[in-house]
Motif scaffolding. Structure first.
Motif, PDB file in Angstrom:
ATOM      1  N   LEU A   9       0.834  -1.200   0.000  1.00 33.34           N
ATOM      2  CA  LEU A   9       0.000   0.000   0.000  1.00 33.34           C
ATOM      3  C   LEU A   9       0.873   1.256   0.000  1.00 33.34           C
ATOM      4  CD1 LEU A   9      -2.770   1.458   0.348  1.00 33.34           C
ATOM      5  CD2 LEU A   9      -2.466   1.177   2.820  1.00 33.34           C
ATOM      6  N   GLY A  10       1.977   1.199   0.743  1.00 34.78           N
ATOM      7  CA  GLY A  10       2.854   2.355   0.859  1.00 34.78           C
ATOM      8  C   GLY A  10       3.509   2.778  -0.437  1.00 34.78           C
ATOM      9  N   THR A  11       3.582   1.885  -1.410  1.00 36.13           N
ATOM     10  CA  THR A  11       4.186   2.259  -2.698  1.00 36.13           C
ATOM     11  C   THR A  11       3.248   3.076  -3.567  1.00 36.13           C
ATOM     12  OG1 THR A  11       3.423   0.281  -3.913  1.00 36.13           O
ATOM     13  CG2 THR A  11       5.516   0.098  -2.704  1.00 36.13           C
ATOM     14  N   LEU A  12       1.942   3.079  -3.254  1.00 38.54           N
ATOM     15  CA  LEU A  12       0.954   3.640  -4.174  1.00 38.54           C
ATOM     16  C   LEU A  12       0.821   5.154  -4.032  1.00 38.54           C
ATOM     17  CD1 LEU A  12      -1.868   0.963  -3.909  1.00 38.54           C
ATOM     18  CD2 LEU A  12       0.039   1.076  -5.534  1.00 38.54           C
ATOM     19  N   ASP A  13       0.617   5.815  -5.139  1.00 41.12           N
ATOM     20  CA  ASP A  13       0.372   7.250  -5.187  1.00 41.12           C
ATOM     21  C   ASP A  13      -1.125   7.481  -4.973  1.00 41.12           C
ATOM     22  OD1 ASP A  13       0.114   9.932  -5.706  1.00 41.12           O
ATOM     23  OD2 ASP A  13       1.201   9.884  -7.607  1.00 41.12           O
ATOM     24  N   ASP A  14      -1.477   8.045  -3.824  1.00 36.76           N
ATOM     25  CA  ASP A  14      -2.902   8.239  -3.513  1.00 36.76           C
ATOM     26  C   ASP A  14      -3.517   9.412  -4.267  1.00 36.76           C
ATOM     27  OD1 ASP A  14      -1.793  10.390  -2.195  1.00 36.76           O
ATOM     28  OD2 ASP A  14      -2.570   9.870  -0.216  1.00 36.76           O
ATOM     29  N   ALA A  26      -2.964  -5.930  -0.833  1.00 37.33           N
ATOM     30  CA  ALA A  26      -2.621  -6.201   0.568  1.00 37.33           C
ATOM     31  C   ALA A  26      -2.473  -4.844   1.244  1.00 37.33           C
ATOM     32  CB  ALA A  26      -1.331  -6.996   0.656  1.00 37.33           C
ATOM     33  N   ALA A  27      -3.460  -4.459   2.053  1.00 33.45           N
ATOM     34  CA  ALA A  27      -3.507  -3.108   2.598  1.00 33.45           C
ATOM     35  C   ALA A  27      -2.863  -2.996   3.985  1.00 33.45           C
ATOM     36  CB  ALA A  27      -4.956  -2.625   2.662  1.00 33.45           C
ATOM     37  N   SER A  28      -2.903  -4.065   4.757  1.00 36.38           N
ATOM     38  CA  SER A  28      -2.275  -4.063   6.079  1.00 36.38           C
ATOM     39  C   SER A  28      -1.888  -5.486   6.449  1.00 36.38           C
ATOM     40  CB  SER A  28      -3.213  -3.461   7.135  1.00 36.38           C
ATOM     41  OG  SER A  28      -4.375  -4.261   7.293  1.00 36.38           O
ATOM     42  N   TYR A  29      -1.158  -5.605   7.534  1.00 36.92           N
ATOM     43  CA  TYR A  29      -0.774  -6.935   8.013  1.00 36.92           C
ATOM     44  C   TYR A  29      -0.732  -6.945   9.534  1.00 36.92           C
ATOM     45  CZ  TYR A  29       3.914  -5.008   8.819  1.00 36.92           C
ATOM     46  OH  TYR A  29       4.959  -4.248   9.265  1.00 36.92           O
ATOM     47  N   THR A  30      -0.871  -8.138  10.094  1.00 38.22           N
ATOM     48  CA  THR A  30      -0.684  -8.347  11.522  1.00 38.22           C
ATOM     49  C   THR A  30       0.463  -9.344  11.693  1.00 38.22           C
ATOM     50  OG1 THR A  30      -3.038  -8.009  11.969  1.00 38.22           O
ATOM     51  CG2 THR A  30      -1.749  -9.091  13.674  1.00 38.22           C
ATOM     52  N   LEU A  31       1.427  -8.974  12.495  1.00 42.65           N
ATOM     53  CA  LEU A  31       2.609  -9.820  12.720  1.00 42.65           C
ATOM     54  C   LEU A  31       2.782 -10.075  14.208  1.00 42.65           C
ATOM     55  CD1 LEU A  31       6.103  -9.390  11.096  1.00 42.65           C
ATOM     56  CD2 LEU A  31       5.912  -9.599  13.572  1.00 42.65           C
ATOM     57  N   PRO A  58       1.967   2.376  -8.434  1.00 47.69           N
ATOM     58  CA  PRO A  58       3.203   2.409  -7.643  1.00 47.69           C
ATOM     59  C   PRO A  58       4.057   3.628  -7.987  1.00 47.69           C
ATOM     60  CG  PRO A  58       2.822   0.212  -8.511  1.00 47.69           C
ATOM     61  CD  PRO A  58       1.833   1.113  -9.182  1.00 47.69           C
ATOM     62  N   ARG A  59       4.513   4.327  -6.952  1.00 48.42           N
ATOM     63  CA  ARG A  59       5.367   5.503  -7.137  1.00 48.42           C
ATOM     64  C   ARG A  59       6.520   5.529  -6.141  1.00 48.42           C
ATOM     65  NH1 ARG A  59       3.515  11.862  -6.288  1.00 48.42           N
ATOM     66  NH2 ARG A  59       5.586  12.769  -6.569  1.00 48.42           N
ATOM     67  N   TYR A  60       6.286   5.020  -4.922  1.00 51.82           N
ATOM     68  CA  TYR A  60       7.257   5.149  -3.848  1.00 51.82           C
ATOM     69  C   TYR A  60       7.987   3.827  -3.596  1.00 51.82           C
ATOM     70  CZ  TYR A  60       4.455   9.338  -3.159  1.00 51.82           C
ATOM     71  OH  TYR A  60       3.794  10.519  -3.358  1.00 51.82           O
ATOM     72  N   PRO A  61       9.129   3.873  -2.898  1.00 50.29           N
ATOM     73  CA  PRO A  61       9.914   2.646  -2.687  1.00 50.29           C
ATOM     74  C   PRO A  61       9.151   1.595  -1.877  1.00 50.29           C
ATOM     75  CG  PRO A  61      11.227   4.599  -2.182  1.00 50.29           C
ATOM     76  CD  PRO A  61       9.813   5.061  -2.363  1.00 50.29           C
ATOM     77  N   TYR A  62       9.439   0.347  -2.187  1.00 50.11           N
ATOM     78  CA  TYR A  62       8.964  -0.778  -1.377  1.00 50.11           C
ATOM     79  C   TYR A  62      10.026  -1.164  -0.353  1.00 50.11           C
ATOM     80  CZ  TYR A  62       7.383  -5.477  -0.113  1.00 50.11           C
ATOM     81  OH  TYR A  62       6.976  -6.593   0.586  1.00 50.11           O
ATOM     82  N   PHE A  63      11.292  -1.054  -0.738  1.00 54.90           N
ATOM     83  CA  PHE A  63      12.392  -1.466   0.125  1.00 54.90           C
ATOM     84  C   PHE A  63      12.952  -0.271   0.899  1.00 54.90           C
ATOM     85  CE2 PHE A  63      12.291  -4.489  -3.424  1.00 54.90           C
ATOM     86  CZ  PHE A  63      12.162  -5.684  -2.719  1.00 54.90           C
ATOM     87  N   GLU A  64      13.610  -0.582   2.024  1.00 47.86           N
ATOM     88  CA  GLU A  64      14.169   0.466   2.875  1.00 47.86           C
ATOM     89  C   GLU A  64      15.208   1.290   2.110  1.00 47.86           C
ATOM     90  OE1 GLU A  64      14.722  -0.447   7.156  1.00 47.86           O
ATOM     91  OE2 GLU A  64      16.818   0.074   6.786  1.00 47.86           O
ATOM     92  N   HIS A  65      15.278   2.583   2.431  1.00 49.75           N
ATOM     93  CA  HIS A  65      16.168   3.514   1.745  1.00 49.75           C
ATOM     94  C   HIS A  65      16.797   4.440   2.775  1.00 49.75           C
ATOM     95  CE1 HIS A  65      12.576   6.136   2.143  1.00 49.75           C
ATOM     96  NE2 HIS A  65      11.944   5.025   1.812  1.00 49.75           N
ATOM     97  N   THR A  66      17.956   4.986   2.428  1.00 48.40           N
ATOM     98  CA  THR A  66      18.699   5.810   3.389  1.00 48.40           C
ATOM     99  C   THR A  66      18.084   7.189   3.549  1.00 48.40           C
ATOM    100  OG1 THR A  66      20.749   4.645   2.853  1.00 48.40           O
ATOM    101  CG2 THR A  66      20.959   6.772   3.954  1.00 48.40           C
ATOM    102  N   GLU A  67      17.895   7.880   2.457  1.00 46.26           N
ATOM    103  CA  GLU A  67      17.335   9.227   2.514  1.00 46.26           C
ATOM    104  C   GLU A  67      15.818   9.158   2.662  1.00 46.26           C
ATOM    105  OE1 GLU A  67      19.059  12.058   2.712  1.00 46.26           O
ATOM    106  OE2 GLU A  67      20.826  10.752   2.789  1.00 46.26           O
TER     107      GLU A  67
END
Length: 273
Positions: free
Chosen positions: A162-167, A262-267, A174-183
């Motif tokens: 969900l975090g990758t999507l441009d709302d 997949a909008a959310s998860y429980t871990l 998809p617009r934003y990174p899926y994987f962790e990034h430094t900046e």
């Protein structure tokens, strides 16, 4: 170098007062009904199980609605947040709701030094927390440090997909990174995820993505064992305005074929002996 935590703290200090007055947080429901639970905790109550008597800490607790809800389920609750303004509202709210919560103001990365190592049976983190942290590995080390051996982590979070999507696009792409990034990703957006009214001067935020694999691997590398992972097609806020519908339980999912996202998860994970 810009201090991302200072930027975000200014934003959350300002939003805390607006959130406390928002009808979407609904403080009055907790004071009028001693059994009322937050939407987030109510959603995961079957997975939480019996938490009566557990020493629990809610990291990044904000206004404490989930914290108070967990207290109502029988846990002895501590809440930690880096926003003094949010904690001021949380303390007033908890007192009005009749809940005894031990609140602490600190950066989540400092939680072990502030609260003590190995003190808790349960570490809880709710929706919308991890995106404010630059390192999943540092967060996982904090979780493991707070838990006693055999203690449990419980987290429900927005899904990195969900975090990758441009709302701002319909349909969202998809617009934003899926994987962790430094900046950090830098956003300058007024308003909030709930209805707010009032002047906003600190609208810039710094955020980071963390993939599912990075989160799970970080926990495993810090002496945790994964005991549960469930993905959901819904989130407790209108993440994609105009494209989602709200159900009676307060969960938002795509209007058209919600199984696409997949909008959310429980871990859940347990600290190894």
């Amino acid at each position: 170098m810009t201090d991302s935590f200072a930027v975000n703290k200014a934003n959350w200090d300002e939003r805390a007062v607006l959130h406390a007055a928002s009808p979407d947080y609904g403080f009055a429901r907790y004071t009028s009904d001693p059994a009322h639970l937050s939407t987030v905790v109510r959603f995961d109550r079957p997975r939480l199980g019996d938490i009566t008597g557990l020493r629990a800490v809610h990291l990044q607790c904000h206004l404490g609605t989930d914290t108070v809800s967990l207290s109502r389920l029988g846990a002895s609750m501590t809440g930690l947040d880096f926003s003094g303004a949010a904690l001021a509202e949380a303390r007033r709210f908890a007192a009005a709701a009749g809940a005894e919560i031990d609140f602490h103001e600190a950066n989540v990365y400092d939680a072990v030094s502030v609260l003590g190592a190995g003190r808790f049976d349960l570490v809880y983190t709710g929706i919308g927390a991890l995106c404010w942290l630059p390192s999943a590995a540092r967060w996982a080390a904090v979780v493991a440090g707070l838990l006693r051996p055999g203690g449990r982590l419980f987290i429900r979070e927005g899904h990195p997909m969900l975090g990758t999507l441009d709302d701002k696009t319909d349909p969202a792409v998809p617009r934003y990174p899926y994987f962790e990034h430094t900046e950090p990703l830098v956003f300058d957006e007024p308003g909030s995820y709930v209805e707010v009214h009032g002047e906003q001067n600190h609208t810039v935020t710094h955020e980071w993505a963390h993939s599912v694999g990075e989160i799970i691997t970080s926990l495993l590398e810090n002496g945790m064992t994964l005991t549960g992972f469930a993905e959901h097609d819904s989130v407790p806020w209108n993440a994609l305005p105009g494209q989602m519908a709200c159900d009676p339980a307060g969960e938002w999912r795509l209007k058209d074929t919600p199984s696409r996202l997949a909008a959310s998860y429980t871990l859940q994970a347990v600290k190894n002996a």
